[in-house]
Write an enzyme that holds these catalytic residues in place. Sequence first.
Site, PDB file in Angstrom:
ATOM      1  N   GLY A   1       0.783  -1.227   0.000  1.00  0.00           N
ATOM      2  CA  GLY A   1       0.000   0.000   0.000  1.00  0.00           C
ATOM      3  C   GLY A   1       0.817   1.281   0.000  1.00  0.00           C
ATOM      4  O   GLY A   1       0.240   2.370  -0.057  1.00  0.00           O
TER       5      GLY A   1
ATOM      6  N   GLY B   1       2.681   2.571  -2.351  1.00  0.00           N
ATOM      7  CA  GLY B   1       2.429   3.276  -3.610  1.00  0.00           C
ATOM      8  C   GLY B   1       1.040   3.894  -3.649  1.00  0.00           C
ATOM      9  O   GLY B   1       0.847   4.988  -4.188  1.00  0.00           O
ATOM     10  N   ASP B   2       0.068   3.196  -3.062  1.00  0.00           N
ATOM     11  CA  ASP B   2      -1.285   3.746  -2.979  1.00  0.00           C
ATOM     12  C   ASP B   2      -1.303   5.002  -2.113  1.00  0.00           C
ATOM     13  O   ASP B   2      -2.015   5.965  -2.412  1.00  0.00           O
ATOM     14  CB  ASP B   2      -2.254   2.712  -2.400  1.00  0.00           C
ATOM     15  CG  ASP B   2      -2.424   1.503  -3.298  1.00  0.00           C
ATOM     16  OD1 ASP B   2      -2.339   1.661  -4.530  1.00  0.00           O
ATOM     17  OD2 ASP B   2      -2.629   0.393  -2.769  1.00  0.00           O
ATOM     18  N   THR B   3      -0.510   4.983  -1.049  1.00  0.00           N
ATOM     19  CA  THR B   3      -0.407   6.160  -0.183  1.00  0.00           C
ATOM     20  C   THR B   3       0.172   7.331  -0.956  1.00  0.00           C
ATOM     21  O   THR B   3      -0.331   8.453  -0.878  1.00  0.00           O
ATOM     22  CB  THR B   3       0.454   5.838   1.056  1.00  0.00           C
ATOM     23  OG1 THR B   3      -0.159   4.771   1.787  1.00  0.00           O
ATOM     24  CG2 THR B   3       0.619   7.052   1.953  1.00  0.00           C
TER      25      THR B   3
ATOM     26  N   ALA C   1      -2.510   8.634  -3.348  1.00  0.00           N
ATOM     27  CA  ALA C   1      -3.586   9.352  -2.662  1.00  0.00           C
ATOM     28  C   ALA C   1      -3.139  10.747  -2.238  1.00  0.00           C
ATOM     29  O   ALA C   1      -3.853  11.731  -2.463  1.00  0.00           O
ATOM     30  CB  ALA C   1      -4.055   8.557  -1.443  1.00  0.00           C
TER      31      ALA C   1
END
Length: 105
Positions: free
Chosen positions: A48, A50-52, A55
Site C-alpha cells: 500500500g 504506492g497507494d499512499t 492518494a
Amino acid sequence: SKESARSLREATHSPILLTCGPDGMLLSTDERSTHVPSKNVIVRDVSGAGDTVTAIAALLRAQDAPYEIVAELASEAAGIAITKPQTATVTLEELTDALGLVRST
C-alpha cells in the site's frame, strides 16, 4: 530511473513522480529532476505504500500544490505507512506530527 522519468515526462508532457522503493522517489518536471530520499524507518510492510503516494499526490495536486511539496509530503506519508503492519492508513495527525507541524483545531 532518471532516464525513465524523463522519457515518461516527455511522452506525457506532464511532471512525473516515480517511486523507487527504498531509494525514495524521483520527481521530474520541465525545470529539473529531483531525488526525494526515503525516510530511515523500520519497515514492517510495504503493501500500500504506492497507494499512499498516489492518494497524497492526488489530494495535493487537486489543491494546486507545487510538485516539490507533493513529492515531499507523499514520501513522508509513505514512510509512515510502511511502519505499520499490512495495508494501513496514514492520518492527518500522523503526517503533521512527522513534519513537526501544529494543526489548528
